[in-house]
Design an enzyme around this catalytic site. Structure first.
Site, PDB file in Angstrom:
ATOM      1  N   HIS A   1       3.159   2.964  24.560  1.00  0.00           N
ATOM      2  CA  HIS A   1       2.619   4.591  24.030  1.00  0.00           C
ATOM      3  C   HIS A   1       3.300   5.176  25.357  1.00  0.00           C
ATOM      4  O   HIS A   1       3.130   4.875  26.312  1.00  0.00           O
ATOM      5  CB  HIS A   1       1.427   4.752  23.968  1.00  0.00           C
ATOM      6  CG  HIS A   1       0.971   4.447  22.232  1.00  0.00           C
ATOM      7  ND1 HIS A   1      -0.725   4.257  21.973  1.00  0.00           N
ATOM      8  CD2 HIS A   1       1.624   4.131  21.066  1.00  0.00           C
ATOM      9  CE1 HIS A   1      -0.422   3.884  20.717  1.00  0.00           C
ATOM     10  NE2 HIS A   1       0.930   3.569  19.989  1.00  0.00           N
TER      11      HIS A   1
ATOM     12  N   HIS B   1      -5.462  -0.866  18.992  1.00  0.00           N
ATOM     13  CA  HIS B   1      -4.814   0.739  19.046  1.00  0.00           C
ATOM     14  C   HIS B   1      -3.865  -0.384  18.592  1.00  0.00           C
ATOM     15  O   HIS B   1      -2.635   0.872  18.234  1.00  0.00           O
ATOM     16  CB  HIS B   1      -5.153   0.592  20.382  1.00  0.00           C
ATOM     17  CG  HIS B   1      -4.870   2.012  21.010  1.00  0.00           C
ATOM     18  ND1 HIS B   1      -5.147   3.355  20.701  1.00  0.00           N
ATOM     19  CD2 HIS B   1      -3.682   2.584  21.741  1.00  0.00           C
ATOM     20  CE1 HIS B   1      -4.065   4.892  21.045  1.00  0.00           C
ATOM     21  NE2 HIS B   1      -3.481   3.669  21.729  1.00  0.00           N
TER      22      HIS B   1
ATOM     23  N   ASP C   1       2.715   8.229  26.343  1.00  0.00           N
ATOM     24  CA  ASP C   1       1.824   8.789  27.759  1.00  0.00           C
ATOM     25  C   ASP C   1       1.259   7.273  28.624  1.00  0.00           C
ATOM     26  O   ASP C   1       0.810   7.820  29.730  1.00  0.00           O
ATOM     27  CB  ASP C   1       0.949   9.363  26.500  1.00  0.00           C
ATOM     28  CG  ASP C   1      -0.508   8.430  26.234  1.00  0.00           C
ATOM     29  OD1 ASP C   1       0.040   7.794  25.270  1.00  0.00           O
ATOM     30  OD2 ASP C   1      -1.570   8.601  26.405  1.00  0.00           O
ATOM     31  N   HIS C   2       1.506   6.479  28.328  1.00  0.00           N
ATOM     32  CA  HIS C   2       0.987   5.029  28.709  1.00  0.00           C
ATOM     33  C   HIS C   2       2.678   4.660  30.448  1.00  0.00           C
ATOM     34  O   HIS C   2       2.483   3.662  31.486  1.00  0.00           O
ATOM     35  CB  HIS C   2       0.487   3.980  28.910  1.00  0.00           C
ATOM     36  CG  HIS C   2      -0.356   4.416  28.173  1.00  0.00           C
ATOM     37  ND1 HIS C   2      -2.149   4.218  28.635  1.00  0.00           N
ATOM     38  CD2 HIS C   2      -0.862   5.380  26.978  1.00  0.00           C
ATOM     39  CE1 HIS C   2      -3.019   5.097  28.005  1.00  0.00           C
ATOM     40  NE2 HIS C   2      -1.806   5.725  27.133  1.00  0.00           N
TER      41      HIS C   2
ATOM     42  N   HIS D   1      -0.434  -1.065  26.880  1.00  0.00           N
ATOM     43  CA  HIS D   1       0.362  -0.618  26.216  1.00  0.00           C
ATOM     44  C   HIS D   1       1.933   0.240  25.994  1.00  0.00           C
ATOM     45  O   HIS D   1       2.132   1.150  26.455  1.00  0.00           O
ATOM     46  CB  HIS D   1      -0.162  -0.476  25.029  1.00  0.00           C
ATOM     47  CG  HIS D   1      -1.068   0.948  24.848  1.00  0.00           C
ATOM     48  ND1 HIS D   1      -2.340   1.293  25.906  1.00  0.00           N
ATOM     49  CD2 HIS D   1      -0.963   1.847  24.156  1.00  0.00           C
ATOM     50  CE1 HIS D   1      -2.696   2.582  25.893  1.00  0.00           C
ATOM     51  NE2 HIS D   1      -1.588   2.698  24.292  1.00  0.00           N
TER      52      HIS D   1
ATOM     53  N   ASP E   1      -5.951   1.968  26.338  1.00  0.00           N
ATOM     54  CA  ASP E   1      -7.202   3.533  24.925  1.00  0.00           C
ATOM     55  C   ASP E   1      -7.542   2.188  24.534  1.00  0.00           C
ATOM     56  O   ASP E   1      -7.868   2.344  22.861  1.00  0.00           O
ATOM     57  CB  ASP E   1      -5.299   3.395  24.473  1.00  0.00           C
ATOM     58  CG  ASP E   1      -4.635   4.944  24.898  1.00  0.00           C
ATOM     59  OD1 ASP E   1      -5.397   4.651  25.811  1.00  0.00           O
ATOM     60  OD2 ASP E   1      -3.995   5.161  24.296  1.00  0.00           O
TER      61      ASP E   1
ATOM     62  N   HIS F   1      -7.973   7.723  29.149  1.00  0.00           N
ATOM     63  CA  HIS F   1      -8.422   9.464  28.952  1.00  0.00           C
ATOM     64  C   HIS F   1      -9.514   9.667  28.552  1.00  0.00           C
ATOM     65  O   HIS F   1     -11.066   9.092  29.531  1.00  0.00           O
ATOM     66  CB  HIS F   1      -7.884   9.275  27.597  1.00  0.00           C
ATOM     67  CG  HIS F   1      -6.368   9.424  27.134  1.00  0.00           C
ATOM     68  ND1 HIS F   1      -5.496  10.132  26.174  1.00  0.00           N
ATOM     69  CD2 HIS F   1      -5.949   7.779  26.623  1.00  0.00           C
ATOM     70  CE1 HIS F   1      -4.381   9.554  25.963  1.00  0.00           C
ATOM     71  NE2 HIS F   1      -4.773   8.507  26.431  1.00  0.00           N
TER      72      HIS F   1
HETATM   73 FE    FE Z   1      -3.143   7.035  25.492  1.00  0.00          FE
HETATM   74 ZN    ZN Z   2      -2.052   4.648  23.654  1.00  0.00          ZN
END
Ligand code: FE
Ligand code: ZN
Length: 253
Positions: free
Chosen positions: A54, A110, A56-57, A52, A127, A165
């Site tokens: 985001h 998410h 952090d990905h 996805h 996530d 995570h």
């Molecule tokens: Fe994440």
């Molecule tokens: Zn995420």
């Protein structure tokens, strides 16, 4: 096939899947630790898989592509400019060098375009599902997330789940507040505390263990329904309603 967790940003795991001298990376939110791991294990990056949009990905994708020329498979979403091969539900990616084919599952909740990658008894779910928990609902509805989690729950019991995570200990605290008498949960909390005290990841984990301990997958259990109804102060008529109450409860736990 070897799978290495690459810790990043405090609680993320970026996953590196290797065979021989080639590797694929899942959700490389940061290029630096991925490049370091490639060098440490003497690997060339071949492929990047994204779950996805985001940061952090996907934060490391552009640099990794620049340095390695890796192909990037991910959701068809204009917010992920680096995707070279947009994929959708049911798409199969054959990776002969890895000896594996991975299939796309669309798992909105998410985010609206969240996908998971499934193959060789492993699921990379970003996530969506976490150990003893699930992702927050940023774009999707509780009903969508419940449906996505139900799809994951119907995979073979021995499926290994590689989520993105390390949220396990706080998830387990919530799970135990919801279901204090669940013996499997008590045992899992003890095992995870030991792992974390030794600085070991609690991920991956088996789907069977989730079904026994994750409240978000257990919304048909009498104990979970009772706890959610007590929290909401009303009768709950469907699994989706129980799920919705649990997710809102967890948000403020
Ligand atoms: Fe994440
Ligand atoms: Zn995420």
């Amino acid at each position: 096939m070897k799978i290495y967790p690459i810790p990043a940003f405090g609680d993320n795991y970026l996953w590196l899947v290797a065979n021989g001298t080639r590797a694929l990376a899942v959700d490389p939110g940061d290029a630096t630790p991925v490049l370091a791991a490639l060098e440490r294990h003497r690997l060339t990056l071949d492929t990047i898989l994204i779950t996805h949009h985001h940061g952090d990905h996907i934060g490391g994708v552009a640099e990794l592509v620049r340095r390695t020329g890796a192909r990037v498979y991910g959701p068809a979403d204009e917010r992920i400019a680096e995707v070279t091969d947009p994929v959708a539900e049911g798409r199969r990616i054959d990776l002969p060098w890895l000896g594996v084919a991975l299939t796309v599952l669309e798992v909105p909740g998410h985010t609206r375009s969240h996908i998971a990658w499934y193959g060789n008894d492993a699921l990379f779910c970003g996530d969506t599902l976490f150990a003893a928990g699930c992702g927050r609902l940023f774009e999707g509805t509780a009903e969508q997330m419940w449906h996505s989690l139900s799809r994951i729950a119907s995979l073979p019991l021995h499926t290994r789940i590689y989520c993105a995570h390390e949220y396990t200990e706080s998830n387990l605290r919530f799970a135990q507040a919801v279901e204090p008498d669940n013996q499997a949960l008590i045992a899992r909390a003890r095992g995870v505390a030991k792992l974390r005290a030794a600085d070991q990841p609690s991920v991956p984990f088996a789907l069977a263990e989730e079904l026994a301990t994750n409240p978000f997958l257990r919304v048909r259990e009498a104990a979970i329904i009772g706890a959610a109804e007590a929290h909401a102060g009303r009768k709950l008529k469907s699994p989706v309603e129980v799920f919705t109450v649990l997710r809102e409860w967890k948000n403020v736990f």
